[in-house]
Design an enzyme around this catalytic site. Structure first.
Site, PDB file in Angstrom:
ATOM      1  N   TYR A 127       0.988  -1.194  -0.169  1.00  7.11           N
ATOM      2  CA  TYR A 127      -0.072  -0.147   0.044  1.00  7.11           C
ATOM      3  C   TYR A 127       0.878   1.374  -0.099  1.00  7.11           C
ATOM      4  O   TYR A 127       0.350   2.202  -0.258  1.00  7.11           O
ATOM      5  CB  TYR A 127      -0.881  -0.244   1.289  1.00  7.11           C
ATOM      6  CG  TYR A 127      -2.114  -0.836   1.106  1.00  7.11           C
ATOM      7  CD1 TYR A 127      -1.827  -2.325   1.049  1.00  7.11           C
ATOM      8  CD2 TYR A 127      -3.478  -0.396   1.174  1.00  7.11           C
ATOM      9  CE1 TYR A 127      -2.928  -3.267   1.258  1.00  7.11           C
ATOM     10  CE2 TYR A 127      -4.477  -1.224   1.105  1.00  7.11           C
ATOM     11  CZ  TYR A 127      -4.143  -2.567   0.918  1.00  7.11           C
ATOM     12  OH  TYR A 127      -5.469  -3.368   1.303  1.00  7.11           O
ATOM     13  N   LYS A 164       3.031 -14.128   5.653  1.00  2.99           N
ATOM     14  CA  LYS A 164       3.291 -15.044   4.822  1.00  2.99           C
ATOM     15  C   LYS A 164       4.644 -15.180   4.483  1.00  2.99           C
ATOM     16  O   LYS A 164       5.493 -15.103   3.531  1.00  2.99           O
ATOM     17  CB  LYS A 164       2.527 -14.367   3.290  1.00  2.99           C
ATOM     18  CG  LYS A 164       2.653 -15.504   2.193  1.00  2.99           C
ATOM     19  CD  LYS A 164       1.614 -16.501   2.163  1.00  2.99           C
ATOM     20  CE  LYS A 164       1.654 -17.286   1.008  1.00  2.99           C
ATOM     21  NZ  LYS A 164       1.280 -18.962   1.504  1.00  2.99           N
ATOM     22  N   ASP A 204      -2.408 -17.706   4.593  1.00  7.10           N
ATOM     23  CA  ASP A 204      -3.457 -18.393   3.900  1.00  7.10           C
ATOM     24  C   ASP A 204      -4.145 -19.407   4.907  1.00  7.10           C
ATOM     25  O   ASP A 204      -5.383 -19.812   4.832  1.00  7.10           O
ATOM     26  CB  ASP A 204      -2.909 -19.235   2.867  1.00  7.10           C
ATOM     27  CG  ASP A 204      -1.510 -19.780   2.856  1.00  7.10           C
ATOM     28  OD1 ASP A 204      -1.047 -19.497   4.040  1.00  7.10           O
ATOM     29  OD2 ASP A 204      -1.222 -20.591   1.931  1.00  7.10           O
ATOM     30  N   ASP A 237      -6.256  -6.318   5.524  1.00  7.28           N
ATOM     31  CA  ASP A 237      -7.490  -6.051   4.636  1.00  7.28           C
ATOM     32  C   ASP A 237      -8.113  -7.153   4.397  1.00  7.28           C
ATOM     33  O   ASP A 237      -9.626  -7.094   4.658  1.00  7.28           O
ATOM     34  CB  ASP A 237      -7.138  -5.182   3.483  1.00  7.28           C
ATOM     35  CG  ASP A 237      -8.202  -4.339   2.710  1.00  7.28           C
ATOM     36  OD1 ASP A 237      -9.028  -4.046   3.393  1.00  7.28           O
ATOM     37  OD2 ASP A 237      -7.866  -3.662   1.791  1.00  7.28           O
TER      38      ASP A 237
END
Ligand code: NAP
Length: 420
Positions: A159, A229, A283, A307
């Site tokens: 972002y 991640k 995930d 988000d």
């Protein structure tokens, strides 16, 4: 400060900083609070929330002097610009503000005004509580198990806005730098390529994770989960996780224990007054959130993961129409719902204002007006519980009364009057 592009209220006193170090505020009984109604359905949910917050303030012996400030479509219409400096300055000066959603064009066009506001005002923590409200229909079997609060880093990650469009000189220069100076060969395909940069800093990560740890300790929550991640992005997402554990070790001593310590040193029996720090790969977290909901209470994560996770969590407790949020910095906040501007419903007096109302509730908490905040929550719960709901919830329940945005807000105001 004087403003040209802001509607300054006639009464009201400014909120000031009481303690520079802690960020504690001095809040008068009639504070000036900037509000951006927002684009699309912002024109519906903004005024609805304002009405409810006014009622809660009045019922607890206070008042809010609203200062209308503009961003997005309304600012373009009035002043010919997306985000007037006066809007940013007014929020900076008055410290506590609330906004509805702002539309961001996909692909071409201007960058997100939401992200610009969060970055410019250094509102580094996007805090999104997700808890079940009795009577709300949900797509999952046990929505009441969800009582989670997500702390999402708000200023970095993909972002940050560092990216180059395919086919531009910038993209080609970055490709050349990567291939020739950094020895990254055979990774980027030939032909046009867009390139983005993902900065994750120790400073940004630790100050966000600190907020999550402090919240968990102050609110007797059992655990904080660092979501990352890091198996794929070792120097950004794994670094976030490592900085989290490092922070726990450096600043919190015995109050925080790791999941390994819980089992190895305490046989799985969590000592009173402690918070367990664990981590999950993003995930996996998305499915854990669905299948082992009650195991997750406080989440600390980076911008993009946060988000995704908070939207998905919102769906579990009944949808984006009821999912609130607040952006917090040092002695400053900007409350805003999780949802966007849903342009297809703009101006129809149709959508659910609960997310915006409950974002206002988060703002009341930030002001230290706990009684008013509780009143808003109780009134919303009672209104929805009585079957008075907007289209999004009505389509999922048997019976009930389908009402417009403004009618729902009126019903909540009436309930506030009855409860107080
Ligand atoms: P969205 O505006 O959140 O809407 C997606 C869907 O969520 C809606 O079609 C509706 O579903 C449901 N929904 C959202 N708000 C609701 C409400 N108050 N009451 C009931 N249902 C609600 O997402 P989007 O369509 O992807 O994004 C539209 C624009 O908003 C984009 O420009 C995006 O960039 C922007 N956006 C802004 C913010 C922000 O200002 N912070 C956040 C996210 C997105 P159904 O049609 O199924 O009823």
């Amino acid at each position: 400060m004087s403003y040209d592009k802001v509607e300054v209220p006639e009464d009201g006193k400014p909120i000031t900083l009481a303690d520079e170090e802690t960020g504690e505020l001095d809040v008068p009984a009639n504070p000036i609070v900037p509000i951006i109604h927002g684009d699309g359905i912002g024109t519906d949910v903004g005024p609805a929330a304002q009405k409810v917050l006014d009622a809660a303030a009045e019922a607890t012996g206070r008042s809010i002097a609203w200062m209308r400030v503009y961003a997005g479509g309304s600012a373009r219409d009035k002043y010919g610009e997306n985000l007037p400096d006066d809007t940013v300055s007014a929020i900076r000066e008055h410290r506590v503000a609330i906004k509805g959603p702002l539309t961001t064009p996909v692909g071409a066009g201007f960058r997100s005004l939401n992200v610009a506001l969060r970055q410019t005002l250094d509102l580094f923590a996007n805090v999104r509580p997700t808890y079940y409200i009795d009577g709300v229909p949900s797509p999952v079997k046990n929505p009441e198990e969800m009582d989670m609060i997500t702390f999402r880093e708000n200023t970095e990650d993909v972002y940050a806005g560092i990216e180059w469009e395919a086919g531009t000189d910038g993209a080609e220069q970055v490709r050349e730098f990567l291939e020739e100076d950094m020895d990254i060969a055979d990774v980027i395909h030939d032909g046009p390529v867009g390139i983005g940069v993902k900065p994750i800093s120790e400073f940004g990560s630790k100050r966000l994770i600190r907020e999550a740890f402090d919240y968990a300790l102050a609110n007797d929550r059992d655990s904080v989960t660092l979501v990352h991640k890091g198996n794929i992005m070792k120097f950004t997402e794994a670094a976030f996780r490592d900085w989290g554990y490092e922070l726990a070790d450096e600043e919190y001593g015995d109050e925080l224990i790791t999941e390994d310590e819980l089992w190895e040193e305490h046989d799985g029996e969590q000592p009173d007054g402690t918070v367990v720090v664990k981590d999950r790969i993003a995930d996996n977290m998305l499915q854990q959130q669905l299948t082992r909901t009650a195991d997750y209470e406080v989440i600390a994560t980076m911008n993009l993961n946060g988000d995704y996770l908070s939207d998905a969590a919102g769906a579990q407790i009944g949808g984006l129409g009821i999912a609130p949020g607040i952006n917090r910095g040092h002695g400053r906040c900007l409350a805003e719902p999780v949802h966007g501007s849903a342009p297809k419903y703009a101006g129809e007096d149709k959508v659910n204002p609960t997310a915006m109302i409950l974002s206002g509730r988060e703002m009341l908490h930030y002001l230290g007006w706990t009684d008013a905040a509780d009143l808003v929550r109780d009134a919303v719960e009672e209104t929805i519980g009585s079957g008075t709901v907007t289209y999004d919830l009505h389509r999922q329940i048997e019976g009930g009364e389908k009402v417009a945005t403004s009618e729902f807000a009126d019903a909540v105001v009436e309930t506030i009057d009855e409860l107080s």
